[in-house]
Design a protein around this motif. Sequence first.
Motif, PDB file in Angstrom:
ATOM      1  N   UNK A  82       0.806  -1.213   0.000  1.00 49.43           N
ATOM      2  CA  UNK A  82       0.000   0.000   0.000  1.00 49.43           C
ATOM      3  C   UNK A  82       0.842   1.267   0.000  1.00 49.43           C
ATOM      4  N   UNK A  83       2.133   1.159   0.256  1.00 47.78           N
ATOM      5  CA  UNK A  83       2.978   2.337   0.399  1.00 47.78           C
ATOM      6  C   UNK A  83       3.934   2.555  -0.766  1.00 47.78           C
ATOM      7  N   UNK A  84       4.143   1.527  -1.574  1.00 46.88           N
ATOM      8  CA  UNK A  84       5.177   1.580  -2.604  1.00 46.88           C
ATOM      9  C   UNK A  84       4.976   2.772  -3.542  1.00 46.88           C
ATOM     10  N   UNK A  85       3.775   2.930  -4.080  1.00 51.07           N
ATOM     11  CA  UNK A  85       3.513   4.026  -5.016  1.00 51.07           C
ATOM     12  C   UNK A  85       3.688   5.388  -4.356  1.00 51.07           C
ATOM     13  N   UNK A  86       3.296   5.487  -3.080  1.00 53.97           N
ATOM     14  CA  UNK A  86       3.449   6.751  -2.358  1.00 53.97           C
ATOM     15  C   UNK A  86       4.926   7.114  -2.258  1.00 53.97           C
ATOM     16  N   UNK A  87       5.760   6.143  -1.855  1.00 50.02           N
ATOM     17  CA  UNK A  87       7.193   6.407  -1.682  1.00 50.02           C
ATOM     18  C   UNK A  87       7.846   6.797  -3.005  1.00 50.02           C
ATOM     19  N   UNK A  88       7.514   6.087  -4.064  1.00 49.06           N
ATOM     20  CA  UNK A  88       8.093   6.395  -5.375  1.00 49.06           C
ATOM     21  C   UNK A  88       7.675   7.778  -5.835  1.00 49.06           C
ATOM     22  N   UNK A  89       6.393   8.104  -5.637  1.00 43.51           N
ATOM     23  CA  UNK A  89       5.894   9.414  -6.051  1.00 43.51           C
ATOM     24  C   UNK A  89       6.595  10.533  -5.290  1.00 43.51           C
ATOM     25  N   UNK A  90       6.718  10.378  -3.983  1.00 36.89           N
ATOM     26  CA  UNK A  90       7.357  11.419  -3.175  1.00 36.89           C
ATOM     27  C   UNK A  90       8.827  11.561  -3.553  1.00 36.89           C
ATOM     28  N   UNK A  91       9.525  10.444  -3.746  1.00 34.07           N
ATOM     29  CA  UNK A  91      10.938  10.511  -4.138  1.00 34.07           C
ATOM     30  C   UNK A  91      11.096  11.199  -5.486  1.00 34.07           C
ATOM     31  N   UNK A  92      10.219  10.889  -6.432  1.00 34.81           N
ATOM     32  CA  UNK A  92      10.284  11.513  -7.756  1.00 34.81           C
ATOM     33  C   UNK A  92      10.064  13.010  -7.663  1.00 34.81           C
ATOM     34  N   UNK A  93       9.058  13.414  -6.870  1.00 32.78           N
ATOM     35  CA  UNK A  93       8.776  14.843  -6.750  1.00 32.78           C
ATOM     36  C   UNK A  93       9.938  15.584  -6.097  1.00 32.78           C
ATOM     37  N   UNK A  94      10.490  15.036  -5.026  1.00 34.44           N
ATOM     38  CA  UNK A  94      11.601  15.703  -4.344  1.00 34.44           C
ATOM     39  C   UNK A  94      12.837  15.772  -5.241  1.00 34.44           C
ATOM     40  N   UNK A  95      13.095  14.704  -5.977  1.00 35.21           N
ATOM     41  CA  UNK A  95      14.266  14.682  -6.863  1.00 35.21           C
ATOM     42  C   UNK A  95      14.123  15.711  -7.973  1.00 35.21           C
ATOM     43  N   UNK A  96      12.932  15.801  -8.559  1.00 35.07           N
ATOM     44  CA  UNK A  96      12.681  16.777  -9.623  1.00 35.07           C
ATOM     45  C   UNK A  96      12.811  18.194  -9.098  1.00 35.07           C
ATOM     46  N   UNK A  97      12.258  18.406  -7.924  1.00 35.41           N
ATOM     47  CA  UNK A  97      12.346  19.721  -7.300  1.00 35.41           C
ATOM     48  C   UNK A  97      13.796  20.077  -7.001  1.00 35.41           C
ATOM     49  N   UNK A  98      14.564  19.132  -6.450  1.00 39.98           N
ATOM     50  CA  UNK A  98      15.961  19.398  -6.099  1.00 39.98           C
ATOM     51  C   UNK A  98      16.810  19.699  -7.323  1.00 39.98           C
ATOM     52  N   UNK A  99      16.433  19.118  -8.464  1.00 40.85           N
ATOM     53  CA  UNK A  99      17.234  19.308  -9.683  1.00 40.85           C
ATOM     54  C   UNK A  99      17.158  20.734 -10.218  1.00 40.85           C
ATOM     55  N   UNK A 100      16.077  21.449  -9.891  1.00 43.98           N
ATOM     56  CA  UNK A 100      15.929  22.804 -10.450  1.00 43.98           C
ATOM     57  C   UNK A 100      15.917  23.902  -9.384  1.00 43.98           C
ATOM     58  N   UNK A 101      15.942  23.528  -8.123  1.00 48.03           N
ATOM     59  CA  UNK A 101      15.899  24.528  -7.050  1.00 48.03           C
ATOM     60  C   UNK A 101      17.307  25.025  -6.717  1.00 48.03           C
ATOM     61  N   UNK A 102      17.366  26.097  -5.938  1.00 50.82           N
ATOM     62  CA  UNK A 102      18.639  26.656  -5.488  1.00 50.82           C
ATOM     63  C   UNK A 102      18.832  26.298  -4.019  1.00 50.82           C
ATOM     64  N   UNK A 103      20.084  26.020  -3.664  1.00 47.36           N
ATOM     65  CA  UNK A 103      20.391  25.725  -2.257  1.00 47.36           C
ATOM     66  C   UNK A 103      21.886  25.885  -2.045  1.00 47.36           C
ATOM     67  N   UNK A 104      22.271  26.028  -0.778  1.00 48.24           N
ATOM     68  CA  UNK A 104      23.676  26.218  -0.430  1.00 48.24           C
ATOM     69  C   UNK A 104      24.436  24.898  -0.497  1.00 48.24           C
ATOM     70  N   UNK A 105      25.749  24.987  -0.422  1.00 46.52           N
ATOM     71  CA  UNK A 105      26.593  23.784  -0.443  1.00 46.52           C
ATOM     72  C   UNK A 105      26.259  22.884   0.752  1.00 46.52           C
ATOM     73  N   UNK A 106      26.079  23.497   1.918  1.00 49.37           N
ATOM     74  CA  UNK A 106      25.764  22.716   3.117  1.00 49.37           C
ATOM     75  C   UNK A 106      24.433  21.992   2.955  1.00 49.37           C
ATOM     76  N   UNK A 107      23.425  22.728   2.473  1.00 50.69           N
ATOM     77  CA  UNK A 107      22.115  22.123   2.257  1.00 50.69           C
ATOM     78  C   UNK A 107      22.206  21.046   1.178  1.00 50.69           C
ATOM     79  N   UNK A 108      23.006  21.305   0.147  1.00 50.34           N
ATOM     80  CA  UNK A 108      23.133  20.345  -0.946  1.00 50.34           C
ATOM     81  C   UNK A 108      23.666  19.002  -0.488  1.00 50.34           C
ATOM     82  N   UNK A 109      24.692  19.015   0.353  1.00 51.01           N
ATOM     83  CA  UNK A 109      25.245  17.746   0.853  1.00 51.01           C
ATOM     84  C   UNK A 109      24.214  16.987   1.686  1.00 51.01           C
ATOM     85  N   UNK A 110      23.524  17.740   2.564  1.00 52.38           N
ATOM     86  CA  UNK A 110      22.508  17.094   3.397  1.00 52.38           C
ATOM     87  C   UNK A 110      21.349  16.578   2.546  1.00 52.38           C
ATOM     88  N   UNK A 111      20.995  17.336   1.508  1.00 52.91           N
ATOM     89  CA  UNK A 111      19.885  16.937   0.636  1.00 52.91           C
ATOM     90  C   UNK A 111      20.216  15.662  -0.122  1.00 52.91           C
TER      91      UNK A 111
END
Length: 450
Positions: free
Chosen positions: A178-207
Motif C-alpha cells: 500500500x505504500x510503494x507508489x506513495x514512496x516512489x511518487x514522493x521521491x520523484x517529486x523531491x528529486x525533480x524539485x531538487x534538480x531545479x531549485x537553489x540551495x547552499x553547499x551545506x544544504x546540498x550535501x545534506x539533501x
Amino acid sequence: MRLALAERHLGRVIRAYRCHPYHGRVALPQTVVAGWLGITQAQLSRVENGPPLVHLDRLSHWARLLRVPVESLWFRLPDAPRWTGASVANGDDQAAEQGVQAAVTVNVDRASSRGGDATDRRRFTVLAALAGLAAAGHPYLLAGQADEPGTIGMEQVRLASSLVGGLRQADAAVGAAQLCDVAIQVHTRLSTWAAKARYSREVGDALQGALADLGIQAAWLAIDAERRQEARPFPNEAITRARIADDPRVEVRALALLSLLLRDSQPGEALHCAEAAIRVSAGWATPRLTTLLHLRRAHAYAVLSDASGFSREMTKACRELERGPHEDDPGFVDFVNEQELNGIQGLSYLALGRPDRAAQSFRAITANPSPGHRRNQVLYTIDLAEATYQQGDASGAARIALDVMPAVTQMNSGRVSRHLAQVRSNLAAPRHASTTTRQFIDAYDRAVTA
C-alpha cells in the motif's frame, strides 16, 4: 495490450503481458503466470482463450495482483479510494487532497462501525499519512504544483528525512504493497524539485544524503511489494548521491539493499555488493551491521551452490551476532537478530537442496518468535511449509500453511503473498490430494477472492 484492454477481456490482457517483448524472445510460460494467479495452466489457457470474465471478485483480485493501472480498468475496484493516479498525473492538487481526506473520513467511519478492525486501522494509517503531507503544506510531494518553492533549505531536508521514518513506521503497520507508489511518487517529486531549485553547499550535501535514504526506502518497499524491477534504479542512484554527500553510512545501506535485490537473479553481483559494503564500513561497522553483510554473502553463495562459501560466511555472521547490539547500530539493522540469522540459513539450505536442514532452521524461528518482526515471522513460517513439502510431507506443509494463513491476510506484502501462492501451487498437484491439502487450497482460494 491496448486492444485487450479496449475489449475488456482480462484473459487477453494477461496473454498480451506474457508475450510482451520486454520479457525477451520467449514468452512467459503459462505455468509461471498461472502460479502467480493461484490456478492451473489449463485454467489459465481457458481464461486467455475463452469468453471474458464477468465475476468482479476474480477480476479485482487479478487486476490487483498484476498491478493493472486503475485508469486502464473497465470496472471499479472494491474499496478503492475516491481519488486515482489520474488526478495526480494531471496535477490536480485539490482533487487529490480532497479525495485523500474523503477516503480518510470513509475509513474512520468504517473502523467505528465495525469496531475498529485491523484492516480498517491499517488502511486509515496509510490514508492519514497521505493527508498529513498535504496538511503540512507540502501537497506538491503528491502532485505537480507550479508554485513549489524555488529554494531548498534545511527545513525541506528535515522533511525528506522525516518521511523516511514515517514510511518505515507505516510499512510496519500496513505493509509495503500500500505504500510503494506513495514512496516512489514522493521521491520523484523531491528529486525533480531538487534538480531545479537553489540551495547552499551545506544544504546540498545534506539533501543528497536525505534523497539517497528516501530512495533506499522506496526500493525496499518495492522489493517487499514484489515489484523488483521498479526497485532496481533506486539503490544505484542512492550510491551516487551518498558518494556526492560523502556519506559512507548511506552508501553501505544502499549496497546492502542492492545485494538483497540481486541475490536471486545475479548472485555473483550480490556477493560483490556485500563485499564492497564490508570494505566501505571497515573501522566503524557495528557487529549487527557486519552480521547483515555476511548474511547477504552467505545467501548469495548458497544460490551459487557454493556450500563452503555459505558455511564460511554463516560462521562469520554467527560470531558477529554473538557480540550483541551496539549503541551506534544504524536503525535499518534492527531486524538483524537470531530469527533473521536462522531465516537466512533456512533459505540458503533450500537453495542448496537441503530441505531437512532448512526445516530445522525455520522451526527454530517458529519456536522462538520475535514479536517485533511479525512479517519475517510469517514469511519464514511459510518457508517452513515449503521445506516440509520438499521433504515429501504434503499434508504437513498444508497444515503449516493453513495455520499461518490468517496472519498472511492481515499483511500487504507481495513477498509473503508470492511465497504462499507457491505453496498453494505445489500442493494443488493431484498426487497430493488429501483432506488437509484440500482444506488449505479451499481456504486460500476463498481468501484471495474475498
